[in-house]
Write a protein that holds these residues in place. Structure first.
Motif, mmCIF file in Angstrom:
data_model
loop_
_atom_site.group_PDB
_atom_site.id
_atom_site.type_symbol
_atom_site.label_atom_id
_atom_site.label_comp_id
_atom_site.label_asym_id
_atom_site.label_seq_id
_atom_site.Cartn_x
_atom_site.Cartn_y
_atom_site.Cartn_z
ATOM 1 N N ASP A 64 -1.693 -1.736 9.016
ATOM 2 C CA ASP A 64 -1.565 -0.827 7.878
ATOM 3 C C ASP A 64 -2.456 0.374 8.119
ATOM 4 O O ASP A 64 -2.950 0.583 9.232
ATOM 5 C CB ASP A 64 -1.855 -1.526 6.550
ATOM 6 C CG ASP A 64 -3.334 -1.807 6.311
ATOM 7 O OD1 ASP A 64 -4.158 -1.496 7.200
ATOM 8 O OD2 ASP A 64 -3.674 -2.352 5.238
ATOM 9 N N GLU A 65 -2.680 1.174 7.077
ATOM 10 C CA GLU A 65 -3.440 2.418 7.257
ATOM 11 C C GLU A 65 -4.899 2.174 7.599
ATOM 12 O O GLU A 65 -5.589 3.090 8.051
ATOM 13 C CB GLU A 65 -3.344 3.284 5.997
ATOM 14 C CG GLU A 65 -3.942 2.668 4.741
ATOM 15 C CD GLU A 65 -2.913 1.879 3.935
ATOM 16 O OE1 GLU A 65 -3.008 1.893 2.702
ATOM 17 O OE2 GLU A 65 -2.020 1.258 4.539
ATOM 18 N N GLU A 123 0.969 -4.744 2.171
ATOM 19 C CA GLU A 123 2.144 -3.975 2.588
ATOM 20 C C GLU A 123 1.834 -3.377 3.951
ATOM 21 O O GLU A 123 0.944 -2.531 4.065
ATOM 22 C CB GLU A 123 2.489 -2.896 1.570
ATOM 23 C CG GLU A 123 3.102 -3.460 0.306
ATOM 24 C CD GLU A 123 3.538 -2.404 -0.684
ATOM 25 O OE1 GLU A 123 4.358 -2.720 -1.566
ATOM 26 O OE2 GLU A 123 3.046 -1.255 -0.573
ATOM 27 N N CYS A 124 2.555 -3.846 4.977
ATOM 28 C CA CYS A 124 2.198 -3.539 6.367
ATOM 29 C C CYS A 124 3.442 -3.327 7.214
ATOM 30 O O CYS A 124 4.578 -3.524 6.769
ATOM 31 C CB CYS A 124 1.393 -4.692 6.977
ATOM 32 S SG CYS A 124 -0.038 -5.209 6.042
ATOM 33 N N GLN A 125 3.186 -2.975 8.463
ATOM 34 C CA GLN A 125 4.224 -2.940 9.489
ATOM 35 C C GLN A 125 3.953 -4.062 10.484
ATOM 36 O O GLN A 125 2.792 -4.341 10.814
ATOM 37 C CB GLN A 125 4.241 -1.596 10.221
ATOM 38 C CG GLN A 125 5.374 -1.466 11.238
ATOM 39 C CD GLN A 125 5.423 -0.095 11.883
ATOM 40 O OE1 GLN A 125 4.409 0.570 12.063
ATOM 41 N NE2 GLN A 125 6.624 0.351 12.234
ATOM 42 N N MET A 130 -2.286 -4.127 -4.157
ATOM 43 C CA MET A 130 -2.160 -4.390 -2.720
ATOM 44 C C MET A 130 -3.536 -4.360 -2.056
ATOM 45 O O MET A 130 -4.359 -3.503 -2.353
ATOM 46 C CB MET A 130 -1.239 -3.365 -2.071
ATOM 47 C CG MET A 130 0.183 -3.410 -2.590
ATOM 48 S SD MET A 130 0.947 -5.007 -2.291
ATOM 49 C CE MET A 130 2.309 -4.934 -3.454
ATOM 50 N N THR A 131 -3.743 -5.292 -1.180
ATOM 51 C CA THR A 131 -4.998 -5.367 -0.425
ATOM 52 C C THR A 131 -4.815 -4.681 0.923
ATOM 53 O O THR A 131 -3.768 -4.817 1.557
ATOM 54 C CB THR A 131 -5.399 -6.832 -0.203
ATOM 55 O OG1 THR A 131 -5.530 -7.474 -1.470
ATOM 56 C CG2 THR A 131 -6.709 -6.932 0.567
ATOM 57 N N ARG A 132 -5.815 -3.938 1.351
ATOM 58 C CA ARG A 132 -5.780 -3.334 2.686
ATOM 59 C C ARG A 132 -6.352 -4.327 3.692
ATOM 60 O O ARG A 132 -7.187 -5.166 3.361
ATOM 61 C CB ARG A 132 -6.600 -2.038 2.723
ATOM 62 C CG ARG A 132 -6.080 -0.984 1.781
ATOM 63 C CD ARG A 132 -6.669 0.388 1.979
ATOM 64 N NE ARG A 132 -7.943 0.436 2.670
ATOM 65 C CZ ARG A 132 -8.463 1.576 3.170
ATOM 66 N NH1 ARG A 132 -7.810 2.706 3.045
ATOM 67 N NH2 ARG A 132 -9.641 1.567 3.769
ATOM 68 N N ASP A 178 9.388 -3.948 11.484
ATOM 69 C CA ASP A 178 9.777 -3.990 10.073
ATOM 70 C C ASP A 178 8.597 -3.659 9.163
ATOM 71 O O ASP A 178 7.436 -3.991 9.466
ATOM 72 C CB ASP A 178 10.307 -5.374 9.693
ATOM 73 C CG ASP A 178 11.733 -5.621 10.166
ATOM 74 O OD1 ASP A 178 12.402 -4.630 10.548
ATOM 75 O OD2 ASP A 178 12.169 -6.787 10.152
ATOM 76 N N MET A 179 8.900 -3.029 8.019
ATOM 77 C CA MET A 179 7.933 -2.882 6.942
ATOM 78 C C MET A 179 8.036 -4.141 6.079
ATOM 79 O O MET A 179 9.160 -4.555 5.714
ATOM 80 C CB MET A 179 8.237 -1.660 6.077
ATOM 81 C CG MET A 179 8.250 -0.350 6.827
ATOM 82 S SD MET A 179 6.653 0.037 7.552
ATOM 83 C CE MET A 179 7.171 0.337 9.236
ATOM 84 N N VAL A 180 6.911 -4.742 5.766
ATOM 85 C CA VAL A 180 6.943 -6.015 5.049
ATOM 86 C C VAL A 180 5.929 -6.041 3.909
ATOM 87 O O VAL A 180 4.934 -5.306 3.929
ATOM 88 C CB VAL A 180 6.658 -7.217 5.992
ATOM 89 C CG1 VAL A 180 7.740 -7.356 7.038
ATOM 90 C CG2 VAL A 180 5.283 -7.073 6.650
#
Length: 534
Positions: free
Chosen positions: A56-57, A37-39, A20-22, A81-83
């Motif tokens: 994301d974080e 993976e984000c909101q 996963m990429t930030r 949503d979390m996606v």
């Protein structure tokens, strides 16, 4: 060989568990395909693609989904949503953007895992830096934990792409408190990868005429917030009240905000009513720790701004000094803030800036005058323009004040109260110019200043009244305006009394037909307070 026929089976999509990429890594991956993976913080439908604001974080970025012009892409995805998003990293208008090939909503344990990771990281990022106060102040030290709480809430809003609506009293102290916060929030947005447009939709500053959050204000704010929520997919905002928000008069607006689930935070120096705390997520007020109105909203705003984004320290520290002289603070903190910037701004210059702010805001009315105000506070790069603008506005303001005083000072009526205080009354409705600077409150204050000079060392109270209001200014009389308002409301039920302010400076409204009785009863109450004669 015997043929085997499978009659019972399920078809399921299989997602390759690639790295996963930030979001903060996207700038290094332009032209490559990434999985995130984000909101989803916001969904905005344009005439072309659908724009998803992802959090994301590590930060916030935009992703674009396109089916056909103006048609909603990935309609199963909703705000919050979390996606898991897959797409190509591109540059659009100088900004990084992911062009989506796939956007999958996560559920159950998988969604919780992503949410928990993002929440913990954002919570850590939102924690303000551990920096000391600008000055030595026991009162501010006691307020420091709650100021840190406000700063954390604001930082968190920025990191989660939640709009911030800042409401402030439309006087010099209120403007100072709000602009200090504005500078810090905009700097934090820019530092987090945002641009001019991002700062504009994530942060709005709006002046309030009254020193409390009026129904007129909250209705306007809710109208804009709900429209932006429906039309642009924005989150409902965080409301920050500065130089107002601590009193019972704010309750109706706060109740409306709660209906829509809008969090409200306050820093103020008006005498607080405990009943408001149940509607607030954080509340900074010097009275809560044994201080008083001498710790002005502008001082609080400057210290909170430094907690929000320490990089604005040198840029905004003079604002606290301007606020101190603007609200005529007599607290020791005022001189400390003045000493802090004495090499750049003298006390007299701070007074001029404060007067220029009052003058320009009168004509701005409900507009924030963002760039004009920044010029007057010397926050833009053109120092010569700052000097010229302040000098011009002060010249205009002083001329207008002189004209007003020449007109109305001869109509002042004097009497002596039982406690020895000198009471001065003036009808600013019929003995002063209307719809021009200075307004009734400022007119009353200027009359009061001249009378205090004339009656040096003696207790003085000045009442400037109109058909349905009275403005109070006091020196040497230990009044309690909020208390008097409550008593008058009970004693004269047909007068519709309301109002407030500080203990010794404020305003009261009532119905026009009960003016004489209200002013008479008010004068009687003032005559019973203790005085301090030098």
């Amino acid at each position: 060989l015997e043929e085997i026929v499978i009659t019972s089976y399920q078809v399921q999509p299989v997602v390759c568990r690639r790295r996963m990429t930030r979001l903060d890594e996207l700038g290094k991956k332009v032209g490559r395909t990434v999985t995130l993976e984000c909101q989803v913080a916001q969904i905005k439908q344009t005439s072309g693609p659908t724009i998803f604001t992802l959090v994301d974080e590590s930060g916030t970025e935009n992703a674009a989904g396109f089916i056909e012009a103006g048609k909603r892409a990935f309609p199963e995805v909703n705000q919050g949503d979390m996606v898991r998003a897959t797409g190509d990293v591109m540059m659009r208008g100088g900004q990084v953007q992911v062009e989506l090939a796939r956007l999958e909503v996560l559920h159950g344990a998988e969604a919780k895992e992503v949410l928990d990771r993002i929440e913990k990281a954002i919570d850590d990022r939102a924690e303000p830096a551990d920096i000391p106060l600008l000055i030595d102040s026991p009162v501010l030290e006691k307020l420091h934990p709650e100021m840190r709480k406000i700063a954390k809430i604001i930082r968190r809003a920025v990191f989660t792409a939640q709009p911030i609506l800042l409401r402030h009293h439309a006087d010099a102290d209120g403007i100072c408190s709000a602009v200090a916060i504005e500078q810090a929030v905009v700097a934090l947005i820019n530092d987090s990868g945002g641009d001019f447009d991002t700062a504009n939709y994530l942060f709005k500053r709006a002046p309030s005429k009254a020193p409390f959050y009026e129904i007129e204000d909250i209705v306007r704010d809710l109208d804009y917030a709900t429209r932006d929520n429906v039309r642009f997919g924005q989150k409902m905002p965080l409301i920050l009240l500065t130089d107002n928000g601590s009193t019972e008069e704010d309750l109706s607006a706060m109740r409306m905000a709660r209906v829509y689930g809008i969090p409200v935070i306050v820093f103020d120096h008006h005498h607080p009513d405990e009943v408001v705390d149940q509607y607030l997520d954080a509340h900074v007020n010097p009275y809560k720790v044994g201080g008083d109105y001498g710790i002005t909203a502008g001082m609080l705003g400057t210290e909170i701004a430094r907690l929000i984004f320490p990089g604005v320290d040198q840029h905004v520290r003079h604002i606290a000094a301007i606020a101190g002289v603007a609200d005529r603070s007599e607290a020791p903190e005022r001189q400390q803030y003045l000493d802090l910037v004495a090499d750049r701004y003298t006390e007299e210059e701070c007074k001029k800036i404060a007067l220029a702010l009052d003058y320009i805001q009168f004509y701005l009315r409900f507009n924030d005058g963002k760039e004009l105000i920044k010029d007057i506070l010397d926050l833009n790069k053109d120092h010569d323009r700052f000097r010229n603008m302040v000098d011009l506005l002060v010249e205009e303001a002083e001329f207008a004040i002189a004209e007003q005083m020449r007109t109305c000072i001869t109509h002042v009526i004097e009497s002596t109260l039982p406690n020895g205080a000198h009471l001065f009354k003036i009808d600013v409705e019929i003995h002063a110019h209307k719809f021009t600077f200075p307004p009734p409150g400022k007119t009353c204050g200027e009359v009061h200043d001249r009378l205090c000079q004339q009656y040096s060392g003696k207790p003085v109270v000045t009442l400037g009244f109109g058909p349905d209001f009275v403005v109070l200014r006091s020196r040497g009389v230990f009044m309690n305006i909020p208390q008097m308002v409550r008593e008058l409301r009970e004693e004269i039920p047909g007068a519709g009394v309301n109002g407030g302010g500080h203990l010794v400076v404020g305003s009261i409204k009532f119905v026009e037909g009960m003016r004489e009785e209200v002013i008479t009863r008010l004068s009687d109450k003032i005559g019973k307070f203790s005085t301090n004669v030098n």
